[in-house]
Design a protein around this motif. Structure first.
Motif, PDB file in Angstrom:
ATOM      1  N   ASP A   1       0.810  -1.214   0.000  1.00 50.13           N
ATOM      2  CA  ASP A   1       0.000   0.000   0.000  1.00 50.13           C
ATOM      3  C   ASP A   1       0.848   1.270   0.000  1.00 50.13           C
ATOM      4  O   ASP A   1       0.544   2.237  -0.711  1.00 50.13           O
ATOM      5  CB  ASP A   1      -0.982  -0.001   1.177  1.00 50.13           C
ATOM      6  N   GLU A   2       1.927   1.294   0.761  1.00 48.31           N
ATOM      7  CA  GLU A   2       2.755   2.499   0.816  1.00 48.31           C
ATOM      8  C   GLU A   2       3.448   2.740  -0.517  1.00 48.31           C
ATOM      9  O   GLU A   2       3.523   3.874  -0.993  1.00 48.31           O
ATOM     10  CB  GLU A   2       3.797   2.381   1.933  1.00 48.31           C
ATOM     11  N   LEU A   3       3.925   1.672  -1.145  1.00 52.84           N
ATOM     12  CA  LEU A   3       4.569   1.812  -2.437  1.00 52.84           C
ATOM     13  C   LEU A   3       3.548   2.249  -3.488  1.00 52.84           C
ATOM     14  O   LEU A   3       3.861   3.056  -4.373  1.00 52.84           O
ATOM     15  CB  LEU A   3       5.209   0.480  -2.841  1.00 52.84           C
ATOM     16  N   ALA A   4       2.321   1.732  -3.397  1.00 53.77           N
ATOM     17  CA  ALA A   4       1.274   2.134  -4.341  1.00 53.77           C
ATOM     18  C   ALA A   4       1.009   3.632  -4.229  1.00 53.77           C
ATOM     19  O   ALA A   4       0.870   4.331  -5.244  1.00 53.77           O
ATOM     20  CB  ALA A   4      -0.014   1.339  -4.079  1.00 53.77           C
ATOM     21  N   TYR A   5       0.946   4.146  -2.988  1.00 48.66           N
ATOM     22  CA  TYR A   5       0.694   5.571  -2.845  1.00 48.66           C
ATOM     23  C   TYR A   5       1.903   6.399  -3.288  1.00 48.66           C
ATOM     24  O   TYR A   5       1.745   7.469  -3.894  1.00 48.66           O
ATOM     25  CB  TYR A   5       0.313   5.952  -1.413  1.00 48.66           C
ATOM     26  N   ALA A   6       3.100   5.912  -3.003  1.00 53.54           N
ATOM     27  CA  ALA A   6       4.297   6.644  -3.427  1.00 53.54           C
ATOM     28  C   ALA A   6       4.337   6.776  -4.952  1.00 53.54           C
ATOM     29  O   ALA A   6       4.665   7.846  -5.487  1.00 53.54           O
ATOM     30  CB  ALA A   6       5.551   5.929  -2.927  1.00 53.54           C
ATOM     31  N   LEU A   7       3.987   5.688  -5.649  1.00 52.40           N
ATOM     32  CA  LEU A   7       3.924   5.749  -7.113  1.00 52.40           C
ATOM     33  C   LEU A   7       2.872   6.752  -7.570  1.00 52.40           C
ATOM     34  O   LEU A   7       3.100   7.545  -8.489  1.00 52.40           O
ATOM     35  CB  LEU A   7       3.585   4.363  -7.677  1.00 52.40           C
ATOM     36  N   THR A   8       1.721   6.696  -6.927  1.00 54.68           N
ATOM     37  CA  THR A   8       0.640   7.615  -7.287  1.00 54.68           C
ATOM     38  C   THR A   8       1.064   9.059  -7.082  1.00 54.68           C
ATOM     39  O   THR A   8       0.852   9.925  -7.945  1.00 54.68           O
ATOM     40  CB  THR A   8      -0.613   7.311  -6.446  1.00 54.68           C
ATOM     41  N   GLU A   9       1.690   9.321  -5.948  1.00 56.92           N
ATOM     42  CA  GLU A   9       2.117  10.685  -5.639  1.00 56.92           C
ATOM     43  C   GLU A   9       3.147  11.175  -6.649  1.00 56.92           C
ATOM     44  O   GLU A   9       3.107  12.325  -7.098  1.00 56.92           O
ATOM     45  CB  GLU A   9       2.685  10.721  -4.222  1.00 56.92           C
ATOM     46  N   ALA A  10       4.057  10.283  -7.037  1.00 51.73           N
ATOM     47  CA  ALA A  10       5.048  10.671  -8.047  1.00 51.73           C
ATOM     48  C   ALA A  10       4.364  10.984  -9.374  1.00 51.73           C
ATOM     49  O   ALA A  10       4.734  11.944 -10.068  1.00 51.73           O
ATOM     50  CB  ALA A  10       6.076   9.549  -8.220  1.00 51.73           C
ATOM     51  N   LEU A  11       3.366  10.194  -9.739  1.00 51.01           N
ATOM     52  CA  LEU A  11       2.627  10.445 -10.972  1.00 51.01           C
ATOM     53  C   LEU A  11       1.880  11.776 -10.903  1.00 51.01           C
ATOM     54  O   LEU A  11       1.777  12.502 -11.893  1.00 51.01           O
ATOM     55  CB  LEU A  11       1.645   9.300 -11.238  1.00 51.01           C
ATOM     56  N   VAL A  12       1.343  12.085  -9.726  1.00 51.15           N
ATOM     57  CA  VAL A  12       0.634  13.354  -9.557  1.00 51.15           C
ATOM     58  C   VAL A  12       1.571  14.518  -9.857  1.00 51.15           C
ATOM     59  O   VAL A  12       1.235  15.441 -10.610  1.00 51.15           O
ATOM     60  CB  VAL A  12       0.058  13.470  -8.133  1.00 51.15           C
ATOM     61  N   HIS A  13       2.761  14.476  -9.288  1.00 44.49           N
ATOM     62  CA  HIS A  13       3.684  15.595  -9.414  1.00 44.49           C
ATOM     63  C   HIS A  13       4.428  15.601 -10.742  1.00 44.49           C
ATOM     64  O   HIS A  13       4.962  16.639 -11.137  1.00 44.49           O
ATOM     65  CB  HIS A  13       4.677  15.585  -8.247  1.00 44.49           C
TER      66      HIS A  13
ATOM     67  N   TRP B   1      -5.549   9.724 -12.715  1.00 45.88           N
ATOM     68  CA  TRP B   1      -5.290  10.174 -11.333  1.00 45.88           C
ATOM     69  C   TRP B   1      -6.289   9.506 -10.399  1.00 45.88           C
ATOM     70  O   TRP B   1      -5.922   8.966  -9.341  1.00 45.88           O
ATOM     71  CB  TRP B   1      -5.410  11.684 -11.305  1.00 45.88           C
ATOM     72  N   ASN B   2      -7.547   9.512 -10.774  1.00 43.59           N
ATOM     73  CA  ASN B   2      -8.571   8.853  -9.961  1.00 43.59           C
ATOM     74  C   ASN B   2      -8.328   7.352  -9.845  1.00 43.59           C
ATOM     75  O   ASN B   2      -8.471   6.763  -8.775  1.00 43.59           O
ATOM     76  CB  ASN B   2      -9.956   9.103 -10.564  1.00 43.59           C
ATOM     77  N   ARG B   3      -7.970   6.716 -10.971  1.00 40.73           N
ATOM     78  CA  ARG B   3      -7.718   5.265 -10.948  1.00 40.73           C
ATOM     79  C   ARG B   3      -6.603   4.907  -9.977  1.00 40.73           C
ATOM     80  O   ARG B   3      -6.740   4.008  -9.143  1.00 40.73           O
ATOM     81  CB  ARG B   3      -7.331   4.789 -12.354  1.00 40.73           C
ATOM     82  N   ALA B   4      -5.485   5.595 -10.116  1.00 39.49           N
ATOM     83  CA  ALA B   4      -4.327   5.270  -9.290  1.00 39.49           C
ATOM     84  C   ALA B   4      -4.614   5.537  -7.818  1.00 39.49           C
ATOM     85  O   ALA B   4      -4.312   4.712  -6.946  1.00 39.49           O
ATOM     86  CB  ALA B   4      -3.116   6.075  -9.760  1.00 39.49           C
ATOM     87  N   LEU B   5      -5.210   6.681  -7.535  1.00 39.79           N
ATOM     88  CA  LEU B   5      -5.451   7.049  -6.143  1.00 39.79           C
ATOM     89  C   LEU B   5      -6.491   6.129  -5.506  1.00 39.79           C
ATOM     90  O   LEU B   5      -6.377   5.764  -4.324  1.00 39.79           O
ATOM     91  CB  LEU B   5      -5.895   8.501  -6.066  1.00 39.79           C
TER      92      LEU B   5
END
Length: 1013
Positions: A667-679, A691-695
């Motif tokens: 879960d933490e790695l999934a969010y880290a990837l998502t956050e990197a994609l956001v930025h 963005w919605n899918r990943a988050l």
């Protein structure tokens, strides 16, 4: 267990003792036996109860029919085992493997016999046909003569038996067993007196045995019967055979009668491939043997298994008959099997097909190849080499005479062949796939369920073999809706189970290529399937396999050579590949069997970390986005900077990777990837859907795993996303949830971020009294934590709130502090937004010189960052200053450019802001009609976003436009509505209405307006 229906029905459990000699006692007669026979006739397909009722009782079933069937099922389960009869909704089916049913075994063996005959192996064909025919003990379903469905099935099986007898006789004749075959053919020709093929085979056997007169008598007999009974003359094949016998044509003798392995039959439901056929015909048809080139023309048809290479080659060969009067030869080379056909054996078969004796056992490959080329000298003959495994296998088979032509099919590139045209086979388009489905399953049926038919084609991924199997299943199951098959195919775990019928099997086709791989290649394919994405980059494979990029590239290139991967773009380390959906499903099955779960999870984790590190070189500093909480681990070696288009090409893969990582529990790695994609991408380009899918995946993984810290961060991320989507009520809800979780966890940094986020949303909505304490608390916490960027965000929000409430001096101090803090943090977009904010304070105070200075500086710096989105906002601010200064034309150009970008990026707030300001420009230019058009569009957008403050500002402008058009009385309701909102929110506009209406020529007594205040 054995189920025998090729004769009186019998069931045996292999001698385990339920009955004598292992026979299972299911009753000597009656309805239970009939029910079992009906279920066997449909193999594993469900038999509807209504169909069973009609089959068992006809048009007059008893009232208790359904109950009786349930009792018979109970009796059969007691005899066969409870799991054998499966209940469905209003249907039953028998769970029996093909090898347990003699009819299915018969079909498998006859299929192997046909393949052996096509490959020029008549001895093996005789063996397979013999095994198949030995299964027959009498008439199929002989003990159920009064049941119409079983009688129909019995007739079908009998036709297959006749075809097998005919093909076995063909193989026996190819082996020269004429004399021993005569008694059997005499019996067959007598029992099937109008079957011309048996009579032709008997005539040929008698002729070769020196009994020419008897052979000619056979022709006269069958001709007389055909004329007497049907009024027809014998067919062309029989008449041609009769003519040759009358002239003692030497080609009727053994070894000279023509190739024993002619072209396989063309198929009637061939679909598409017009361009591919045209290329083959252009390269091979009407060539002049005396042309300047002396090279033999070769066409190599390549593509993955099941894509239709052999079908295309056979279709082309049939169409090229006139160009090759010397005939056609076909041979299957078994290149995808564990033991491909050796070139020497292939040459011997081809020589036999030409009626030429092969060299003796001591001859080498070169001598045999020379004999073959000598036999073709001066002949215009087309050679079809099907399923070639390598250049080495087929090079000795290429003729020497340029009048000949060659079609080769292979899953390999075969790059070393000279004088070669290449036809790359792709999967069918959606339209072609539906056409193939229609040809086989029926046009009306497919038209009636066109959407489900398209879904079946999609789930078959356009692979012709898969579509043909799906169509065949529908054709043999008229009671199925196409949606039923689509639903069965939708489950990836069992998709390949559904894609098999008789001897057609997608799984077996893919397995041929898989089994030909070296161990490291097959492991690579298995691990690639774990990615869950059809397309991926070479970098992902290197991380997945934990190999250097060069070694990983070598593996995937070899998989592409085997047609198990497809190259879809890029070069070198930037190359991208794709797996066909069905290949991916097959590889995933093998991975589930072979790969240890822990090692598979570790492989996926490596890919995620590699993606995180790569994106770490690309993240942008966004002006209104919360700071990142997760950062990639330090690389063990220098990170390669990807090309500029890397992120756009990898977006779909990376979003799928987030979902895959989330499902694996990271879960933490999934969010880290998502956050990197956001930025790096999502917030930069307003990519809201991915963005919605990943988050959503990261958030769900956190909640499922019980990780409240990651859940809190995801809630904060959802707040940011909803803010960027201009869904402010949802943004408040998520930031509030994040704030609660952070406080429960004692995470001060997270709490400060959530306070800043929640305060920013309130500020955006004009709820400044709610925003200020939240932002102030966030500011103090960030100050204590040493979070310079957090201090900058909070200061900016407080400065905007102060400006809106008319506290200009305090606003300038806050915004100057924000600009300095952003600059100290290296956050250039944030600094630009703060500078823009300072300009807006000067504009609100009426200082247009100061306003232009600061707004122009912000716009200049935004241009230096090449940030189109940021320039929309700095441009709008500068344009509004120009409007106040009377520079309307310049302002309109700037606003039009910003409107275009905002609309392109799906920025609803920015679009509405540009529309409203363009409305103001039209007002300033004295164009109230155009102003109304833009302002109404802006108002609709603000109302859709539930943004009361900006809607009120737009109503104030609409009132001005109405005042110019119809007089100020028409504006009063709009101005009253605007004033109520200004007063409720406490913004500076609450005290500006009098000046505003005087500006537009309204000097009425608006006591009602003042009362509303």
């Amino acid at each position: 267990m054995e189920f025998r229906i090729l004769g009186p029905m019998a069931v045996s459990d292999g001698g385990t003792g339920r009955g004598a000699d292992g026979d299972v006692d299911i009753g000597g007669a009656g309805k239970p036996r009939l029910l079992l026979a009906l279920l066997l006739s449909r193999a594993r397909a469900p038999a509807p109860i209504d169909w069973l009722t009609e089959a068992m009782w006809g048009d007059d079933p008893p009232p208790s029919a359904r109950r009786n069937i349930q009792l018979y099922v109970h009796r059969l389960r007691r005899a066969l085992g409870r799991d054998r009869i499966i209940g469905h909704r209003d249907a039953y089916s028998l769970d029996a493997a093909d090898e347990e049913i003699d009819a299915a075994t018969f079909r498998r063996l006859t299929g192997e016999g046909d393949a052996a005959l096509a490959e020029g192996s008549p001895a093996r064909a005789v063996e397979r046909f013999g095994e198949a025919l030995a299964l027959w003990r009498g008439e199929p379903y002989a003990d159920f003569p009064e049941c119409p469905p079983l009688a129909f099935e019995a007739d079908r099986l009998t036709e297959l038996r006749i075809a097998a007898q005919e093909r076995r006789a063909e193989a026996e004749l190819a082996l020269g067993r004429d004399t021993t075959l005569i008694p059997e053919l005499s019996g067959l020709a007598s029992r099937h007196s109008l079957h011309e093929r048996f009579s032709a085979q008997l005539m040929l056997a008698l002729y070769r045995a020196g009994r020419r007169g008897e052979a000619l008598e056979i022709f006269q007999r069958i001709r007389g019967e055909l004329v007497a009974e049907l009024g027809l003359e014998p067919g062309a094949e029989l008449q041609e055979l009769h003519r040759r016998m009358l002239t003692d044509d030497v080609r009727l003798l053994p070894g000279l009668q023509g190739p024993p392995s002619p072209l396989p039959p063309d198929i009637g439901d061939f679909v598409g491939r017009d361009d591919e056929l045209a290329l083959i015909e252009k390269h091979l048809s009407d060539r002049n043997p005396r042309a300047e080139s002396s090279a033999v023309p070769v066409v190599v048809v390549t593509g993955q298994g099941g894509v239709g290479k052999s079908t295309l080659a056979v279709r082309a060969a049939h169409r090229l008959r006139e160009s090759y009067p010397g005939g056609s030869l076909y041979i299957g080379l078994r290149g995808t099997e564990a033991q491909p056909l050796p070139p020497a054996e292939a040459l011997e078969r081809l020589l036999r097909s030409l009626g030429v004796e092969a060299p003796g056992d001591g001859a080498g490959l070169d001598e045999t190849a020379g004999r073959f080329r000598q036999a073709l000298d001066g002949r215009r003959l087309l050679l079809v080499l099907d399923d070639a495994g390598s250049v080495e296998q087929i090079r000795p088979l290429i003729p020497g005479d340029p009048g000949c032509g060659v079609i080769v099919t292979s899953r390999r590139w075969l790059a070393g062949l000279p004088s070669t045209a290449r036809v790359e086979m792709r999967v069918l388009s959606d339209a072609e796939g539906v056409r193939l489905l229609s040809h086989v399953a029926g046009d009306e049926r497919v038209r009636a369920e066109s959407r489900d038919a398209a879904e079946v084609v999609r789930l078959c991924a356009g692979l012709p073999l898969a579509v043909r199997i799906a169509a065949a299943r529908l054709a043999t199951r008229p009671h199925w809706a196409i949606s039923d098959l689509a639903a069965r195919l939708a489950d990836e775990r069992h998709r390949l189970d559904e894609l098999t019928v008789d001897d057609l099997d997608v799984r077996a086709s893919i397995a041929l290529g898989y089994r030909s791989l070296a161990a490291d290649r097959s492991r690579a394919l298995r691990l690639i399937s774990l990615l869950g994405s059809p397309a991926f980059g070479a970098w992902a494979v290197a991380a997945l396999l934990d190999l250097p990029p060069g070694r990983a590239l070598e593996l995937v290139e070899d998989l592409a050579d085997h047609r198990l991967l497809e190259i879809v773009g890029g070069r070198g380390a930037g190359a991208r590949y794709r797996t066909h959906d069905l290949v991916r499903v097959y590889a995933a099955e093998r991975a589930a069997e072979v790969e240890l779960p822990a090692k598979a999870a570790a492989a996926i984790e490596r890919v995620a970390v590699a993606g995180l590190r790569t994106m770490g070189t690309m993240v942008a500093r966004l002006p209104l986005t919360l700071p990142r909480r997760h950062h990639p681990p330090e690389p063990t070696e220098p990170t390669v900077i990807p090309p500029p288009d890397w992120l756009a090409a990898e977006e779909e893969f990376l979003v799928g990777l987030v979902e895959r990582v989330a499902r694996s529990g990271f879960d933490e790695l999934a969010y880290a990837l998502t956050e990197a994609l956001v930025h790096a991408l999502f917030a930069v380009r307003n990519r809201f859907d991915p963005w919605n899918r990943a988050l959503a995946a990261a958030h769900a993984a956190a909640r499922a795993g019980g990780s409240r810290r990651v859940e809190a961060t995801a809630e904060s991320g959802l707040g940011q996303l909803r803010y960027c989507e201009d869904r402010f009520a949802d943004a408040k809800r998520h930031f509030t949830r994040a704030l609660v979780l952070y406080r429960e966890l004692g995470d001060a940094c997270g709490e400060a971020n959530a306070l800043n986020g929640l305060g920013t949303v309130h500020k955006e909505l004009g709820e400044h009294e709610e925003a200020r304490p939240l932002l102030a608390r966030g500011w103090r916490m960030c100050e204590e934590l040493g979070d310079v960027e957090g201090v900058a965000h909070a200061s900016y929000g407080l400065g905007v709130a102060d400006r809106e409430l008319g506290a200009d001096r305090r606003a300038l101090g806050r915004l100057s502090l924000a600009a300095g803090a952003f600059r100290l943090a290296g956050h250039h977009p944030g600094e630009i937004i703060a500078i823009r904010g300072i300009g807006l304070v000067f504009r609100a105070r009426g200082d247009l010189v100061g306003a232009e200075k600061w707004c122009a500086e912000a716009h200049r710096r935004a241009a230096g960052l090449a940030d189109r989105h940021l320039r929309c906002y700095t441009g709008q601010a500068l344009a509004k200053v120009w409007l106040r200064a009377g520079r309307t034309a310049e302002a309109e150009r700037l606003l039009a450019a910003g409107l275009e970008v905002s609309a392109e990026l799906g920025d609803r707030f920015g679009t509405a802001l540009a529309l409203r300001t363009l409305g103001e420009a039209h007002l300033a230019a004295g164009r109230p009609e155009q102003a109304l058009d833009h302002l109404h569009l802006a108002l609709a957008a603000w109302e859709d976003m539930e943004h009361d403050l900006w809607a009120a500002r737009t109503r104030r402008d609409l009132g001005a436009a109405r005042s110019l058009l119809d007089g100020c009385a028409s504006a009063h309701d709009l101005w009253r509505s605007a004033l109520r909102t200004f007063t409720r929110t406490g913004v500076r506009e609450a005290g500006e209405l009098s000046a505003w209406r005087r500006r537009w020529g309204c000097h009425c007594d608006l006591s009602g307006v003042h009362e509303d205040r």
